[in-house]
Design an enzyme around this catalytic site. Sequence first.
Site, short mmCIF file in Angstrom:
data_model
loop_
_atom_site.label_atom_id
_atom_site.label_comp_id
_atom_site.label_asym_id
_atom_site.label_seq_id
_atom_site.Cartn_x
_atom_site.Cartn_y
_atom_site.Cartn_z
N ASP A 76 0.63 5.03 1.85
CA ASP A 76 -0.08 5.49 3.04
C ASP A 76 -1.24 6.42 2.72
OD1 ASP A 76 1.34 4.10 4.97
OD2 ASP A 76 2.85 5.67 5.23
N HIS A 120 0.83 -1.19 0.00
CA HIS A 120 0.00 0.00 0.00
C HIS A 120 0.87 1.25 0.00
CE1 HIS A 120 1.05 -0.45 4.23
NE2 HIS A 120 0.75 0.83 4.42
N HIS A 152 4.69 0.08 0.20
CA HIS A 152 5.45 -0.68 1.18
C HIS A 152 4.55 -1.70 1.86
CE1 HIS A 152 3.72 2.73 3.39
NE2 HIS A 152 3.71 1.94 4.46
N ARG A 208 5.15 6.25 13.71
CA ARG A 208 5.14 6.89 12.39
C ARG A 208 4.60 8.30 12.47
NH1 ARG A 208 0.81 5.02 8.05
NH2 ARG A 208 -0.29 6.75 9.02
#
Length: 299
Positions: A99, A97, A253, A268
Amino acid sequence: MSLNVTPVAGRIGAEISGVRLGGDLPAGQVAEIRRLLLTHKVVFFRSQWHLGEEEQVAFARLLGEPTGAHPTVPALHGNAHILDLDYSAGQKVDRWHTDVTFVDRPPLASVLRAITVPPAGGDTLWANTVTAYENLPEALRDLVDRLRAVHTNQFDYARVAASDDPERTKKYAEVFSATTYETEHPVVRVHPETGERSILLGDFAKRISGLSAQTSASIIALVQEQVTQVENTVRWRWSPGDVAVWDNRATQHRVVHDFGDQARRLHRVTIAGDVPEGVDGRPSVALAGDASAYSPLAA
């Protein structure tokens, strides 16, 4: 202090050493990190032990305006910009995907810091969606240049049944999709800084606009197979204190879930991005949900 740069793979990824990350980096080093990010798509920094939550956000702020932690998932307690990626809490993002593509302003970049990692396993893979596009057959490039896809955060509940812990996964899915977001993006976006064309798909892409479900699924699977060819990828073995920064406009990723029930926790921070534009200049269009509270638009 000069930066030392070591490529990690042939088409994507470089390790940068000779820098201590934080909010007080000299402007010249910040500019060089940004340049390397545009070139290598994802950059890695080892052993940034000194970084805490506030320092991570301060460093991210040098790259742009931080977003909220997530449009629906609560932020880490005490810091509105940090998403706590804790496997023990039921999170399992094991598909490719980019983000937050279900909103009309996906992040420009993500800054990920390793807190706890298993002694083996739990690596992260990234794919270069620019080289993936460039290596498509010409006829397929011509097709995807004209396509648009609808991305959504509505959870695929078939994945709940296949989960190691369906009840815990169901609770996380309900939080993740509590507010519906849906956006139509170009399948190929033009990078606002480099002018490169990159593929904008991934696991949040659910259908191709104007096509049947079966045809959509076939096209998405065909293009995704090209994105995730091993030649386009890099794999990072985490150690506590490592930091990865990736250009969310040019990558996908995923996590490698080969670590069972061992602890794996990372923090994150995402940087506000722009509204993607396709080859024809048409911007992405929000179909459901207002993301303005999650992220300002990047200048």
